[in-house]
Design an enzyme around this catalytic site. Sequence first.
Site, PDB file in Angstrom:
ATOM      1  N   SER A 109      36.391  37.016  34.804  1.00 16.73           N
ATOM      2  CA  SER A 109      36.389  35.797  34.012  1.00 16.73           C
ATOM      3  C   SER A 109      37.140  36.027  32.703  1.00 16.73           C
ATOM      4  CB  SER A 109      34.948  35.319  33.781  1.00 16.73           C
ATOM      5  OG  SER A 109      34.924  33.977  33.337  1.00 16.73           O
ATOM      6  N   GLU A 207      41.974  32.688  40.136  1.00 24.49           N
ATOM      7  CA  GLU A 207      40.703  32.011  40.368  1.00 24.49           C
ATOM      8  C   GLU A 207      40.312  31.308  39.072  1.00 24.49           C
ATOM      9  OE1 GLU A 207      37.366  32.769  39.054  1.00 24.49           O
ATOM     10  OE2 GLU A 207      38.239  34.127  37.591  1.00 24.49           O
ATOM     11  N   HIS A 277      34.207  33.174  40.621  1.00 19.81           N
ATOM     12  CA  HIS A 277      32.882  32.684  40.247  1.00 19.81           C
ATOM     13  C   HIS A 277      32.175  32.149  41.488  1.00 19.81           C
ATOM     14  CE1 HIS A 277      35.119  32.688  36.461  1.00 19.81           C
ATOM     15  NE2 HIS A 277      33.968  32.698  35.823  1.00 19.81           N
TER      16      HIS A 277
END
Length: 307
Positions: A109, A207, A277
């Site tokens: 992330s 992502e 995620h």
Amino acid sequence: MILPKKLKRGDTVGVIAPASPPNQQNLEKSLSFLKELGVNVKMGKYVNEVNGYLAGSDEERLADLHAMFKDPSVQAIICAGGGYGSARIAHSIDYDLIKRNPKIFWGYSDITFLHTAIRQQTGLVTFHGPMLASDVGKEEFHALSKKMFLQLFEPMELHYSEDISPLEVLAEGERVGEIVGGNLSLIQSSLGTPFELDTEGKILFIEDIDEEPYRIDSMLNQLCMAGKLQNACGIVVGDFKNAVPTNDKLSLSLEEVLESYLGNLETPVLKGFKMGHCEPHFSVPLGAKAKLSSKTKTLTIMPGVQS
């Protein structure tokens, strides 16, 4: 390319929070999983600090990062969570310190910015994988997500096929290159900085979470204009959680956006990977050699630790 040393039972894992304040209850719950792996835990001095949306000041978060790389008793560093803030310390990191003390560095992330900065400044392979408070300490943590941590203890070739999830081919081909990337918004934010992601001859992995299709369109458009998509030798499309328009706005779908930017590339592009995620979360060593094939619908990644 520098491979970190593998972990052994009894080794010590350092825990830091380079971005936002982690959920302390989930962080505490996650420690039992590390004990199951047979490792000891050393918490960063400032892991509990809160400075608005940051886990302490920039100086404190940077100090924890430096301390863990410098500490000879720590063999690996795992991030407690993401959120926002990693990029704020990138320009102040002592990359020579990291190069002199290479070790496992794990997170994803917002940590994408640190993965890119550390790898491109030092050559160290780092790991895109679930974090302690954000993932491990929650009620649902998939068995495959847990299993992915075993790649830290023994060099293992990773194989992703449709046995894990259905994969869709957006562009045909078969290529070999280092796998790089991570969170799309963090990749975009690296453009025009000293830590701009290099995709030349590499397999780009993307992502994201909670981004509407028009936002993903904007980010891919900027990467396209910067030549990052065309320069890659392959693209792995991971999970885009909650990529839907809000308030019933007229919108293209995520699938239409991806097809628009990735469908006509002259290199393999596959989507549907459970990377990001999501649960399960397939963890990958960024900077390791990988092979992406549309023919077999597979992604193969070489080990990320030394034998």
